[in-house]
Design an enzyme around this catalytic site. Sequence first.
Site, PDB file in Angstrom:
ATOM      1  N   ASN A 149       0.638  -1.015   0.006  1.00  0.00           N
ATOM      2  CA  ASN A 149      -0.034   0.177   0.001  1.00  0.00           C
ATOM      3  C   ASN A 149       0.958   1.265  -0.012  1.00  0.00           C
ATOM      4  O   ASN A 149       1.964   1.201  -0.235  1.00  0.00           O
ATOM      5  CB  ASN A 149      -0.951   0.008   1.215  1.00  0.00           C
ATOM      6  CG  ASN A 149      -0.316   0.265   2.547  1.00  0.00           C
ATOM      7  OD1 ASN A 149       0.697   0.825   2.618  1.00  0.00           O
ATOM      8  ND2 ASN A 149      -1.125  -0.032   3.482  1.00  0.00           N
ATOM      9  N   VAL A 152       0.369   5.254   4.060  1.00  0.00           N
ATOM     10  CA  VAL A 152       0.039   6.531   4.834  1.00  0.00           C
ATOM     11  C   VAL A 152      -0.734   5.810   6.059  1.00  0.00           C
ATOM     12  O   VAL A 152      -1.202   4.983   6.188  1.00  0.00           O
ATOM     13  CB  VAL A 152      -0.970   7.150   4.147  1.00  0.00           C
ATOM     14  CG1 VAL A 152      -2.013   8.108   4.949  1.00  0.00           C
ATOM     15  CG2 VAL A 152      -0.749   7.877   2.887  1.00  0.00           C
ATOM     16  N   HIS A 545      -9.917   1.888  -0.720  1.00  0.00           N
ATOM     17  CA  HIS A 545     -10.222   1.724   0.982  1.00  0.00           C
ATOM     18  C   HIS A 545     -11.496   0.926   1.004  1.00  0.00           C
ATOM     19  O   HIS A 545     -12.189   1.225   1.709  1.00  0.00           O
ATOM     20  CB  HIS A 545      -9.921   3.059   1.385  1.00  0.00           C
ATOM     21  CG  HIS A 545      -8.822   3.919   1.091  1.00  0.00           C
ATOM     22  ND1 HIS A 545      -9.059   5.380   1.186  1.00  0.00           N
ATOM     23  CD2 HIS A 545      -7.538   3.423   1.068  1.00  0.00           C
ATOM     24  CE1 HIS A 545      -7.596   5.605   0.899  1.00  0.00           C
ATOM     25  NE2 HIS A 545      -6.813   4.672   0.796  1.00  0.00           N
TER      26      HIS A 545
HETATM   27  C1  LIG Z   1      -2.937   0.325  -3.879  1.00  0.00           C
HETATM   28  C2  LIG Z   1      -3.286   0.412  -2.316  1.00  0.00           C
HETATM   29  C3  LIG Z   1      -2.735   1.594  -1.511  1.00  0.00           C
HETATM   30  C4  LIG Z   1      -3.161   1.867  -0.510  1.00  0.00           C
HETATM   31  N1  LIG Z   1      -2.653   2.653   0.361  1.00  0.00           N
HETATM   32  C5  LIG Z   1      -2.934   2.712   1.852  1.00  0.00           C
HETATM   33  C6  LIG Z   1      -2.337   3.843   2.634  1.00  0.00           C
HETATM   34  O1  LIG Z   1      -1.557   4.453   2.141  1.00  0.00           O
HETATM   35  N2  LIG Z   1      -2.983   3.810   3.888  1.00  0.00           N
HETATM   36  C7  LIG Z   1      -3.918   2.898   4.468  1.00  0.00           C
HETATM   37  O2  LIG Z   1      -3.950   3.089   5.562  1.00  0.00           O
HETATM   38  N3  LIG Z   1      -4.310   2.102   3.523  1.00  0.00           N
HETATM   39  C8  LIG Z   1      -3.994   1.782   2.222  1.00  0.00           C
HETATM   40  N4  LIG Z   1      -4.608   1.145   1.558  1.00  0.00           N
HETATM   41  C9  LIG Z   1      -5.730   0.169   2.209  1.00  0.00           C
HETATM   42  C10 LIG Z   1      -5.209  -0.914   3.201  1.00  0.00           C
HETATM   43  O3  LIG Z   1      -4.022  -1.081   2.794  1.00  0.00           O
HETATM   44  C11 LIG Z   1      -6.225  -2.089   3.235  1.00  0.00           C
HETATM   45  O4  LIG Z   1      -7.451  -1.671   3.463  1.00  0.00           O
HETATM   46  C12 LIG Z   1      -5.732  -3.209   4.042  1.00  0.00           C
HETATM   47  O5  LIG Z   1      -4.644  -3.339   4.003  1.00  0.00           O
HETATM   48  C13 LIG Z   1      -6.668  -4.228   4.083  1.00  0.00           C
HETATM   49  O6  LIG Z   1      -6.376  -5.491   4.963  1.00  0.00           O
HETATM   50  P1  LIG Z   1      -6.950  -6.716   4.969  1.00  0.00           P
HETATM   51  O7  LIG Z   1      -6.306  -7.583   6.135  1.00  0.00           O
HETATM   52  O8  LIG Z   1      -8.559  -6.641   5.153  1.00  0.00           O
HETATM   53  O9  LIG Z   1      -6.625  -7.405   3.579  1.00  0.00           O
HETATM   54  P2  LIG Z   1      -5.262  -7.960   2.878  1.00  0.00           P
HETATM   55  O10 LIG Z   1      -4.340  -7.100   3.345  1.00  0.00           O
HETATM   56  O11 LIG Z   1      -5.430  -7.505   1.603  1.00  0.00           O
HETATM   57  O12 LIG Z   1      -5.105  -9.167   3.353  1.00  0.00           O
HETATM   58  C14 LIG Z   1      -5.857 -10.438   2.559  1.00  0.00           C
HETATM   59  C15 LIG Z   1      -4.821 -11.528   2.387  1.00  0.00           C
HETATM   60  O13 LIG Z   1      -5.646 -12.985   2.171  1.00  0.00           O
HETATM   61  C16 LIG Z   1      -5.115 -13.357   1.154  1.00  0.00           C
HETATM   62  N5  LIG Z   1      -5.929 -14.460   0.645  1.00  0.00           N
HETATM   63  C17 LIG Z   1      -7.058 -13.777  -0.094  1.00  0.00           C
HETATM   64  N6  LIG Z   1      -7.823 -15.159  -0.470  1.00  0.00           N
HETATM   65  C18 LIG Z   1      -7.212 -16.310   0.169  1.00  0.00           C
HETATM   66  C19 LIG Z   1      -7.548 -17.567   0.165  1.00  0.00           C
HETATM   67  N7  LIG Z   1      -8.708 -17.880  -0.355  1.00  0.00           N
HETATM   68  N8  LIG Z   1      -6.757 -18.407   0.779  1.00  0.00           N
HETATM   69  C20 LIG Z   1      -5.726 -17.982   1.402  1.00  0.00           C
HETATM   70  N9  LIG Z   1      -5.387 -16.575   1.333  1.00  0.00           N
HETATM   71  C21 LIG Z   1      -6.116 -15.621   0.729  1.00  0.00           C
HETATM   72  C22 LIG Z   1      -4.342 -12.394   0.599  1.00  0.00           C
HETATM   73  O14 LIG Z   1      -3.431 -12.806  -0.690  1.00  0.00           O
HETATM   74  C23 LIG Z   1      -3.892 -11.382   1.338  1.00  0.00           C
HETATM   75  O15 LIG Z   1      -2.489 -11.654   1.675  1.00  0.00           O
HETATM   76  C24 LIG Z   1      -4.383   0.901   0.180  1.00  0.00           C
HETATM   77  C25 LIG Z   1      -4.747  -0.282  -0.509  1.00  0.00           C
HETATM   78  C26 LIG Z   1      -4.066  -0.328  -1.834  1.00  0.00           C
HETATM   79  C27 LIG Z   1      -4.719  -1.505  -2.755  1.00  0.00           C
END
Ligand SMILES: Cc1cc2nc3c(=O)[nH]c(=O)nc-3n(C[C@H](O)[C@H](O)[C@H](O)COP(=O)(O)OP(=O)(O)OC[C@H]3O[C@@H](n4cnc5c(N)ncnc54)[C@H](O)[C@@H]3O)c2cc1C
Length: 612
Positions: A149, A152, A545
Amino acid sequence: MGFLGNVANNLQSGVPSLPQLEFPLNLTTILASFSVLTEGKEDLQPLWPESAQVADGDSYDFIIAGGGTAGCALANRLSEVGDWSVLLIEAGGDPPLFSTIPGLLILFPHSPYDWDYRGEPQPPLFSALGQNRPLVTAGKMLGGTSSLNHLVWSRGRQYDFNEWNKSNWDWDTVLKYFKKSETMKDKTILNSEHAKFHGNDGPIVLTGHEDRPAFKKEFTLIEAFQDVGFKRVIDTNDPEELGFGQIPYTVNDYVGVRQSTASTYLMSAKGRNNLHILKNSLVTKIIIEESSNRTVGVEIESWGKRKQIFANLEVIVSAGTYNSPQLLMLSGIGPQEELNKLNIEIKANLPVGRNMQDHAFSPVALRGKTSVISATQNVVGLLESGTFPLPCIQGFYGLNGTAPEIQHFQCMFGASSLLLFTFCQHVFNFKLEVCTSILEQTLVNETPFALVNLEFPKSTGTVTLRSTDPHDPPIIKFDYFTNPEDFEKLTDAVMNAAMLKNAQYFKDGDTDVVKLPLPECDGLSMDSREYWECYVRATTTSNFHTVGTCAMGENGEGVVDTELRVHGISNLRVIDASVMPKEISGETCAATIMVAERGADLIKAAYGKLSG
Ligand SMILES: Cc1cc2nc3c(=O)[nH]c(=O)nc-3n(C[C@H](O)[C@H](O)[C@H](O)COP(=O)(O)OP(=O)(O)OC[C@H]3O[C@@H](n4cnc5c(N)ncnc54)[C@H](O)[C@@H]3O)c2cc1C
């Protein structure tokens, strides 16, 4: 002659047209030139944990499906309990070296470390986007999206969590977990009364840019916003105060490395015997006993083999906003009408995949001051690759009240910025002609560039299944502006962003808004609201987000309860960004980590393991 030499030469001989400059617009060339930034940085690459050997039929106390942002934090906290065994299963592998180096975040979209999904078209929206579709980037590696990401650290405010209005998640509680997750190192904040709102020994180290000469432009931007009537703040994470200020980044300043939850939480737990980490393995289904609706384990595909792994206590789904609802639906948990379409046997009829909320943004570029020096800024920021690659600030404000409804994320790019071009086309998927036009209009001008975000959308989108094949990407519909209030608010905010050109700093130049090639807006005056409405329809896209697809709520309205347990199914929780019932004001990574920290304590409390 080098790139900078070209620009300097052309400045002396008058402003050239784009083809004359012969910019290396080919992305491969741009990216190859960045590879120099990884030289000598190999030592920064963590020694990632080995993948576990897991046999068909093995069992653990807890299985976490998804080793992403929330999953890695949870794996650490649950494995603190020495007599629990924990298996973390991640579809991807180790993050690459360029994940570690903050300045290289632009290399991720469409790489093997990205799920690389797309949103569905939504005419008349998205006409400025490639294939008229928003890009949906999401991390597929340890640390998930925190490994790619934009670094930030933006926690959201008291207002946001009051709006959640959920027991277990009041402001005092969530602040405790935000503080637990972070170590604030930004000196300006630490030397202020705001220090009390921050943690000083959590896994995620946060730094600012205050001492870096290349980032003096951040102060210029903050002053420009003050000039046009906005307030300056020291801490953009203050629980209440709104305004514009510098950003803390998830970068450990001492060594200049990204602070993903893999490089922090997971690395510090990797030596524990009770934590096993299974990489490159896809969880394809949650196994739920038919008679009792009790969760007993998961089915996985690991290195070409199908296996069943069993959970003595619980399965926790942490696969993110798109893949958590996908996995639940594949397992029979979801809206009855959706599952019926694919003949999936129903275990629980819940609004899985509904209620998706996002920060839709529209970009505003200004042609700023003419400056030879500004061209060098493009390079200086990159050389400081231990930081975010360019000077940026952010601000929050309300349109008619005190709610932080709008966020401006504003960066100062140099003249002829190939970095801006790369963000524009490669990271945000704007059409080539849109990004080229920005470059053409800012050949010799520094370029203030804003992402103007709507923080609390009333419109909601959906994630549904494309098929019963777990390898198929889910169908993602953003459905922005289905509530017209959202459209009006974002248009107001974009018009406010354009007014930055009136700031004193820009007065002595010919600063103006960059006019984008949007055929549908031709003939409309840029001074009219009609033009900006047309502009917002064409240019709005996702700021990545997304939350809310497995939202917390009562049975009948939500998917999980306030202890993150799936309604109607025992021994199954969801813990990641998908459980947030409403958007927050700010990027969503910090709040996701907070959800994981809080979730881990709720689990420990449920089994009498919470100490202190
Ligand atoms: C380009 C980008 C920039 C961003 N910038 C910022 C920022 O600067 N600051 C900020 O606060 N937020 C930012 N965000 C948002 C933030 O990073 C996300 O909201 C947050 O990281 C999501 O976390 P999560 O645990 O929900 O999902 P993820 O971190 O996406 O974790 C999900 C995990 O599950 C795994 N997975 C999925 N399906 C399966 C399956 N069936 N079996 C096994 N594993 C699986 C995936 O590979 C992944 O590793 C950004 C997002 C993006 C895409």
